[in-house]
Design an enzyme around this catalytic site. Structure first.
Site, PDB file in Angstrom:
ATOM      1  N   CYS A  30       9.559  -4.966   2.381  1.00 35.97           N
ATOM      2  CA  CYS A  30      10.386  -6.130   2.270  1.00 35.97           C
ATOM      3  C   CYS A  30      12.028  -5.675   1.997  1.00 35.97           C
ATOM      4  O   CYS A  30      11.988  -5.040   0.715  1.00 35.97           O
ATOM      5  CB  CYS A  30       9.893  -7.308   1.439  1.00 35.97           C
ATOM      6  SG  CYS A  30      10.799  -8.244   0.498  1.00 35.97           S
ATOM      7  N   CYS A  33      12.775  -7.141  -1.442  1.00 34.11           N
ATOM      8  CA  CYS A  33      11.796  -6.658  -2.656  1.00 34.11           C
ATOM      9  C   CYS A  33      12.668  -5.214  -2.842  1.00 34.11           C
ATOM     10  O   CYS A  33      12.502  -5.107  -4.197  1.00 34.11           O
ATOM     11  CB  CYS A  33      10.486  -6.340  -2.243  1.00 34.11           C
ATOM     12  SG  CYS A  33       9.623  -7.893  -1.593  1.00 34.11           S
TER      13      CYS A  33
END
Length: 101
Positions: A30, A33
């Site tokens: 991600c 993230c």
């Protein structure tokens, strides 16, 4: 220091904790993230009164389901074991610190 959380240690580290615990639900693939990770490292270093932990949703789908994590990153603040705040998506340091206070 950020704690790696999983199904085995989550209750002890988060639910049974008498203070505030900021949990980052993330995945290695991600992009957002990865952008929030260094911010959380800074917060963990600068604010020892708060426990910061990470849950990999690919490895701990049960925790993601339990806390209804549908998008990542999701930051959930637990205060004395109860959910007290939630942020979905990338947040800057200022926003995360506001969430904690």
């Amino acid at each position: 220091m950020i704690k790696k959380l999983n199904s085995e240690n989550f209750a002890h580290e988060v639910i049974d904790n008498d203070g505030k615990v900021l949990v980052d639900f993330y995945a290695d693939w991600c992009g957002p993230c990865k952008m929030v990770a260094p911010i959380l490292d800074e917060i963990a270093r600068e604010h020892s009164e708060i426990t910061v932990g990470k849950v990999n949703v690919d490895e701990c789908a049960d925790l993601a389901i339990r806390y209804r994590v549908a998008s990542i990153p999701t930051l959930i603040l637990f205060d004395k074991g109860a959910v007290s705040a939630l942020k979905i998506g990338f947040s800057d340091k200022e926003t995360i610190l506001e969430m904690i206070s």
